[in-house]
Scaffold this motif. Structure first.
Motif, short mmCIF file in Angstrom:
data_model
loop_
_atom_site.label_atom_id
_atom_site.label_comp_id
_atom_site.label_asym_id
_atom_site.label_seq_id
_atom_site.Cartn_x
_atom_site.Cartn_y
_atom_site.Cartn_z
N THR A 80 0.93 3.81 -2.98
CA THR A 80 0.54 5.18 -2.68
C THR A 80 1.57 6.17 -3.21
O THR A 80 1.23 7.29 -3.62
N SER A 81 2.85 5.76 -3.21
CA SER A 81 3.93 6.67 -3.62
C SER A 81 4.35 6.47 -5.07
O SER A 81 5.26 7.15 -5.53
N THR B 6 -3.55 5.16 -8.78
CA THR B 6 -3.02 5.62 -7.50
C THR B 6 -3.09 7.14 -7.43
O THR B 6 -3.15 7.82 -8.46
N ASP C 109 0.83 -1.21 0.00
CA ASP C 109 0.00 0.00 0.00
C ASP C 109 0.86 1.25 0.00
O ASP C 109 0.55 2.23 -0.70
N THR C 110 1.96 1.21 0.78
CA THR C 110 2.85 2.37 0.81
C THR C 110 3.52 2.58 -0.54
O THR C 110 3.62 3.72 -1.03
#
Length: 466
Positions: free
Chosen positions: A115-116, A132, A111-112
């Motif tokens: 997300t980035s 995203t 997820d991190t």
């Protein structure tokens, strides 16, 4: 050991309390073995079974030794089997917990990362299924607004058929002009590199994963490097022209002087033969004045190259324009373009280099004439007005097509020209002359729709005060 002893002790107490209502034998002791198996190892389980057998033997009355032995053996075997099941279950639960924790950590890491990272998933028709926040920000669109819309609506030239030609994690080749671009709502354009990966068929409706990389800054740096290379090339050419100009200024001065002498001798010879008329006299006079002016321009050029100085003197703008009138007449006649002079002769005193300002004004007039030379009833106007307390303003305007907006930024750059055989120095030299006199050229549009070039010469009092 403590767990086994405690568990069996509790089980014995429970068995004793139930003994009054029913004879349970080993059954109340089975939970003690299970509890030990869930909380401890095999040695503790064996101890719990042994203690349970001993406790049961001590409490049973009226049963033969053979029955006690058989029941004890059966209890031990059944208890050991149940204990093994309990321990396997405990191990499975612990392993399941570790796997659940690992999955949670991996999901949090993914997820991190997602997300980035600018990631987009597409279906087989090329519609966006997931996007995203970083990818949505790159395309300047809200994630909800991008869902279920064609990816080609944001990236021009994209075709889902291109996904069949890319390998696993390969770069998606863009169509001509060989660059993926995303047009944003604010009018800006982002340059992209797209990597694609095809998903297995059982992950419908997602078909492909696209990874976007913003190349806008890299492309800007590349373009800047190209511009710097062109600038260095122009600088080198200008330096070469400067050296050539210095050489010409030195070498042409003597031939021009000789030509002036020969013209004067020719005029005198015509006078002696008695065939000179007014037109011939005027032609000789104009030719002689232009040769002298050319020699003066070369002299000023040489002085400016060597010392950077100007030959400033008080001049009247109306007079210097009047001196150029015959030149403008010949230009007008040759190009079949009307040149109108509208010069105000009040408060036109300025401190300038007369030859250089005449050269700048001539350059602007020639450019204006060339702009309307192929136009019916072409007109060029030279307008001079005194600006109260702020100097004197000269404007050269025409009724031609005007200057395209995309050329305004490079209009005065040296070596930039659209003329066949042109050197691209006329406007650059003109601007340098005007700025060296404390003025500035302003480019605009004339009332008739053509181009307008204006420059203001500061009043003489400002030069004197300086």
């Amino acid at each position: 050991m403590l767990i086994a002893t405690t568990s069996v002790g509790v089980a014995v107490l429970v068995r004793h309390s139930l003994e009054a209502s029913w004879h349970f034998y080993f059954l109340p002791l089975l939970p003690a073995v299970m509890a030990t198996a869930l909380l401890a190892g095999r040695w503790s389980v064996a101890l719990a079974i042994g203690l349970a057998v001993v406790a049961n033997v001590m409490q049973v009355r009226g049963v033969s030794d053979q029955d006690i032995a058989v029941n004890s053996i059966l209890f031990a075997l059944i208890s050991w089997g149940i204990a093994e099941i309990c321990q396997r279950l405990t191990q499975a639960l612990r392993q399941s917990g570790r796997i659940s924790h690992d999955l949670f950590v991996r999901e949090a890491v993914l997820d991190t990362i997602l997300t980035s990272a600018p990631i987009v998933t597409l279906d087989r028709q090329g519609h966006i299924r997931r996007i995203t926040p970083v990818a949505a920000e790159l395309l300047a669109v809200a994630p909800d607004a991008a869902a279920n819309r064609p990816f080609s609506a944001f990236v021009s030239g994209f075709d889902p058929a291109l996904l069949d030609k890319v390998g696993k994690g390969g770069i998606l080749d863009p169509p001509p002009p060989r660059r993926w671009t995303a047009a944003r709502p604010d009018g800006s354009v982002a340059s992209l590199i797209i990597r694609a990966d095809i998903l297995p068929d059982d992950i419908e409706p997602e078909h492909a994963v696209l990874s976007l990389a913003d190349q806008t800054q890299a492309e800007a740096v590349k373009d800047r490097g190209h511009d710097l290379a062109l600038h260095l090339k122009r600088t080198w050419r200008l330096n070469s022209l400067g050296e050539m100009a210095a050489t010409l200024a030195h070498e042409l001065n003597q031939p021009l002087g000789a030509a002036t002498v020969y013209l004067q001798a020719g005029r005198n010879a015509l006078k002696q033969t008695g065939v000179e008329d007014d037109n011939a006299a005027e032609a000789f006079q104009l030719a002689t004045s232009q040769l002298l002016r050319a020699g003066e321009i070369i002299r000023r050029m040489r002085d400016q190259i060597t010392t950077g100085a100007h030959d400033l003197a008080e001049q009247r703008v109306s007079c210097l324009v009047e001196e150029l009138a015959p030149v403008f007449t010949m230009i007008s006649r040759d190009a079949d373009v009307a040149i109108r002079l509208d010069i105000q002769d009040e408060d036109d005193h300025v401190l300038i280099d007369r030859i250089q300002i005449q050269q700048a004004l001539s350059n602007l007039v020639r450019n204006a004439v060339e702009a309307v030379s192929n136009q019916h009833e072409g007109l060029v106007a030279v307008i001079g007005r005194s600006v109260q307390g702020q100097g004197y303003e000269l404007t050269v305007e025409d009724n031609g097509p005007g200057i395209p907006k995309d050329r305004l930024d490079v209009l005065f750059q040296p070596m930039m020209t659209t003329k066949a055989g042109g050197m691209g120095l006329g406007l650059s030299v003109t601007r340098s002359i005007i700025e060296s006199h404390g003025g500035q050229i302003i480019v605009g549009r004339s009332a008739s729709g053509g181009a307008s070039f204006s420059f203001r010469l500061p009043p003489i009092t400002e030069f004197e005060a300086a």
